[in-house]
Design an enzyme around this catalytic site. Structure first.
Site, mmCIF file in Angstrom:
data_model
loop_
_atom_site.group_PDB
_atom_site.id
_atom_site.type_symbol
_atom_site.label_atom_id
_atom_site.label_comp_id
_atom_site.label_asym_id
_atom_site.label_seq_id
_atom_site.Cartn_x
_atom_site.Cartn_y
_atom_site.Cartn_z
ATOM 1 N N ARG A 1 3.866 2.116 5.420
ATOM 2 C CA ARG A 1 3.807 1.838 3.981
ATOM 3 C C ARG A 1 2.395 1.500 3.529
ATOM 4 N NH1 ARG A 1 8.670 -2.417 3.778
ATOM 5 N NH2 ARG A 1 7.965 -2.638 5.924
ATOM 6 N N CYS B 1 1.389 -3.843 6.002
ATOM 7 C CA CYS B 1 2.856 -3.872 5.992
ATOM 8 C C CYS B 1 3.333 -4.239 7.402
ATOM 9 C CB CYS B 1 3.424 -2.531 5.526
ATOM 10 S SG CYS B 1 3.095 -1.156 6.638
#
Length: 160
Positions: free
Chosen positions: A118, A113
């Site tokens: 994330r 990410c």
């Protein structure tokens, strides 16, 4: 001679255009120093947290040589701004409902990410869903560490 009247709360004004206002007081200088140190520490911590180890680099290179799927868990808007060539865009918010797009659970998967946050969550979701080999690249910037001569390279969306 008339003595000057002391300023009242309603008549006191600070001149915010005076660039020496904060630097004139010891408290102001201490605040500026603290703020600079805090910003520097935050930047350093973020950089260190998003790096991957040499062992991780080697494991990711090996997974890629065995046909690993590269999954970008950023939003479609972030993905369109530039991504690793060949990466599949599955936003973290949609990952749970898109697991079939990754193929067999024995296929190696590499996730990334923007900051590594994330991708860490995505790696955990994949492991809990039964994927047996999941690697967290953390950021697209770490791609350069995974085999300098390795293709594909990060690409930018064509100018419109």
């Amino acid at each position: 001679m008339q003595s000057p009247t002391p300023p009242t709360a309603s008549s006191a004004q600070l001149n915010f255009n005076d660039d020496k206002l904060v630097a004139r007081s010891p408290l102001g200088r201490s605040f500026l120093l603290f703020a600079a140190l805090a910003v520097g520490a935050l930047v350093a911590w973020t950089q260190l947290r998003s790096r991957i180890s040499a062992d991780d680099v080697q494991a990711i290179e090996q997974a890629l040589s065995r046909g690993a799927r590269i999954v970008d868990v950023r939003t479609p808007a972030e993905f369109s701004g530039g991504h690793i060539d060949g990466a599949l865009n599955i936003p973290l918010s949609a990952l749970g409902g898109s697991l079939k797009r990754l193929g067999k659970k024995s296929t190696p998967v590499v996730v990334y990410c923007r900051s590594g946050s994330r991708s860490g969550s995505a790696a955990e979701i994949l492991r809990r869903s039964g994927f047996t080999e999941v690697h967290d690249l953390k950021t697209m910037g770490n791609w350069q560490r995974v085999g300098e001569a390795r293709q594909p390279r990060p690409t930018r969306a064509a100018a419109r």
